[in-house]
Design a protein around this motif. Sequence first.
Motif, PDB file in Angstrom:
ATOM      1  N   THR A   1      50.330  40.940  55.694  1.00 52.82           N
ATOM      2  CA  THR A   1      49.103  41.300  54.984  1.00 52.82           C
ATOM      3  C   THR A   1      48.917  40.434  53.744  1.00 52.82           C
ATOM      4  N   TYR A   2      49.991  40.231  52.984  1.00 52.45           N
ATOM      5  CA  TYR A   2      49.896  39.445  51.748  1.00 52.45           C
ATOM      6  C   TYR A   2      49.637  37.974  52.041  1.00 52.45           C
ATOM      7  N   MET A   3      50.256  37.455  53.097  1.00 48.92           N
ATOM      8  CA  MET A   3      49.992  36.070  53.497  1.00 48.92           C
ATOM      9  C   MET A   3      48.530  35.894  53.892  1.00 48.92           C
ATOM     10  N   SER A   4      47.995  36.864  54.605  1.00 45.69           N
ATOM     11  CA  SER A   4      46.592  36.819  55.010  1.00 45.69           C
ATOM     12  C   SER A   4      45.679  36.822  53.780  1.00 45.69           C
ATOM     13  N   PHE A   5      46.032  37.615  52.776  1.00 36.13           N
ATOM     14  CA  PHE A   5      45.240  37.663  51.542  1.00 36.13           C
ATOM     15  C   PHE A   5      45.224  36.290  50.868  1.00 36.13           C
ATOM     16  N   LEU A   6      46.397  35.649  50.754  1.00 33.41           N
ATOM     17  CA  LEU A   6      46.466  34.346  50.093  1.00 33.41           C
ATOM     18  C   LEU A   6      45.681  33.285  50.859  1.00 33.41           C
ATOM     19  N   GLU A   7      45.750  33.349  52.183  1.00 41.56           N
ATOM     20  CA  GLU A   7      44.997  32.383  52.993  1.00 41.56           C
ATOM     21  C   GLU A   7      43.505  32.535  52.718  1.00 41.56           C
ATOM     22  N   HIS A   8      43.041  33.768  52.581  1.00 46.87           N
ATOM     23  CA  HIS A   8      41.634  34.031  52.310  1.00 46.87           C
ATOM     24  C   HIS A   8      41.265  33.674  50.872  1.00 46.87           C
ATOM     25  N   ALA A   9      42.198  33.851  49.946  1.00 50.04           N
ATOM     26  CA  ALA A   9      41.921  33.642  48.523  1.00 50.04           C
ATOM     27  C   ALA A   9      41.966  32.181  48.108  1.00 50.04           C
ATOM     28  N   GLN A  10      42.528  31.314  48.934  1.00 52.66           N
ATOM     29  CA  GLN A  10      42.640  29.908  48.538  1.00 52.66           C
ATOM     30  C   GLN A  10      41.269  29.228  48.571  1.00 52.66           C
ATOM     31  N   THR A  11      40.992  28.444  47.537  1.00 51.86           N
ATOM     32  CA  THR A  11      39.722  27.733  47.453  1.00 51.86           C
ATOM     33  C   THR A  11      39.798  26.421  48.214  1.00 51.86           C
ATOM     34  N   GLU A  12      38.643  25.777  48.370  1.00 49.68           N
ATOM     35  CA  GLU A  12      38.607  24.498  49.085  1.00 49.68           C
ATOM     36  C   GLU A  12      39.433  23.434  48.371  1.00 49.68           C
ATOM     37  N   MET A  13      39.560  23.541  47.042  1.00 52.08           N
ATOM     38  CA  MET A  13      40.312  22.562  46.260  1.00 52.08           C
ATOM     39  C   MET A  13      41.809  22.859  46.249  1.00 52.08           C
ATOM     40  N   GLY A  14      42.221  23.986  46.827  1.00 51.34           N
ATOM     41  CA  GLY A  14      43.640  24.318  46.872  1.00 51.34           C
ATOM     42  C   GLY A  14      44.106  25.277  45.812  1.00 51.34           C
ATOM     43  N   HIS A  15      43.193  25.663  44.898  1.00 52.56           N
ATOM     44  CA  HIS A  15      43.511  26.697  43.905  1.00 52.56           C
ATOM     45  C   HIS A  15      43.397  28.060  44.595  1.00 52.56           C
ATOM     46  N   PHE A  16      43.493  29.139  43.840  1.00 51.76           N
ATOM     47  CA  PHE A  16      43.349  30.482  44.402  1.00 51.76           C
ATOM     48  C   PHE A  16      42.421  31.319  43.528  1.00 51.76           C
ATOM     49  N   HIS A  17      41.525  32.075  44.164  1.00 57.15           N
ATOM     50  CA  HIS A  17      40.861  33.142  43.432  1.00 57.15           C
ATOM     51  C   HIS A  17      41.932  34.148  43.020  1.00 57.15           C
ATOM     52  N   ASN A  18      41.696  34.841  41.915  1.00 54.11           N
ATOM     53  CA  ASN A  18      42.635  35.882  41.517  1.00 54.11           C
ATOM     54  C   ASN A  18      42.090  37.270  41.848  1.00 54.11           C
ATOM     55  N   PHE A  19      40.940  37.613  41.298  1.00 54.36           N
ATOM     56  CA  PHE A  19      40.439  38.982  41.424  1.00 54.36           C
ATOM     57  C   PHE A  19      39.432  39.135  42.564  1.00 54.36           C
ATOM     58  N   MET A  20      39.641  40.179  43.352  1.00 57.73           N
ATOM     59  CA  MET A  20      38.704  40.538  44.415  1.00 57.73           C
ATOM     60  C   MET A  20      38.339  42.012  44.268  1.00 57.73           C
ATOM     61  N   SER A  21      37.052  42.317  44.380  1.00 59.02           N
ATOM     62  CA  SER A  21      36.613  43.713  44.302  1.00 59.02           C
ATOM     63  C   SER A  21      37.045  44.452  45.560  1.00 59.02           C
ATOM     64  N   TYR A  22      37.018  45.773  45.480  1.00 60.22           N
ATOM     65  CA  TYR A  22      37.376  46.566  46.652  1.00 60.22           C
ATOM     66  C   TYR A  22      36.400  46.326  47.803  1.00 60.22           C
TER      67      TYR A  22
END
Length: 326
Positions: free
Chosen positions: A112-133
């Motif tokens: 589940t956590y790996m899936s979250f990181l895959e979704h949170a990664q930006t096109e530039m390779g950074h990561f979004h931090n906060f996601m709403s419910y």
Amino acid sequence: MRQNAYDFGRKMTWENVGREYTTIFHKALHNYDNYPKIRDRFSFLPNKLPKVKLDHLKLMTDNVGIIQHTDIDVPALHYGYSTDDVGRALVALTQLINSEEKTEDILKLITTYMSFLEHAQTEMGHFHNFMSYEGKFLDEKGSEDTLGRAIYGLGHVISCPYLSKNMLTSARILVSRSKTELRNLRYPRAKAYTICGLYEILKKRVEVDESESLFNSYTNTVEYIDAFVEKNAFESIFVNHADSLVDLYEINHKEDWNWFEPTITYSNAKLSESLLLAYNYTKDKTYKKIGLDTLDFLTEIQWRDEFFDMVGNHGWYSFNGEKPLF
């Protein structure tokens, strides 16, 4: 003969005898943890550490990720999710799992956590931090610390020997996409988290190199070349960030202030830990000395006889300033 007898006798001073006992205890503990047969022989001894319970972590996790906060012990959905927490959780779970306890619960959480990181990664390779419910990202990208914590978690996934090859490959792809962003880090804690994550990756690569031919561990020449280029890129980032922390220390430390900055803020021990890991990989004694000196200093100012009085609870601690009480 007299000198040889004296040198031999020095081995039996109480200080040296104590050091030898400590070495034996460390070896015994290592064997106890790694060899079930040895552990089983001492099964009659009481285990003082309670078994890790995942109840609350599972309560905080849904099919998306970890809810950031709770109202007492009820997940507070309006806070949404955080990449920071997912990175930390991956570190904890990959250190918990072992060959005997490859539980479905742990594997499901890691997936589940790996899936979250895959979704949170930006096109530039950074990561979004906060996601709403509701599933909407609330930032263009997270802080540099967020990137560092994501790499910290992914590094532990890559070094975990009990996960599937596909899982490790997925983690490597995410880290590789971040290489450009990792090179451009400016903030010390982001660099420290990155060093800790890359150490796990580089350590794993060294273990492969030493246990078998590096080439034989890959399925084809292209994969081998990619791995070689990737290792060099990670090593370059790893060493550059470690060197930058050394430079920071040289600029800011004083006679009574063995620290990287003029102010002690948050996640402080990570800075010392990262340099100690850099020493483990490179054997550069400068990393070791600064890592230990700063860790000793941090312990000295935070240990209050019976408990830790952590900086960061009620404000920061600046050079020549008053230390905030816990």
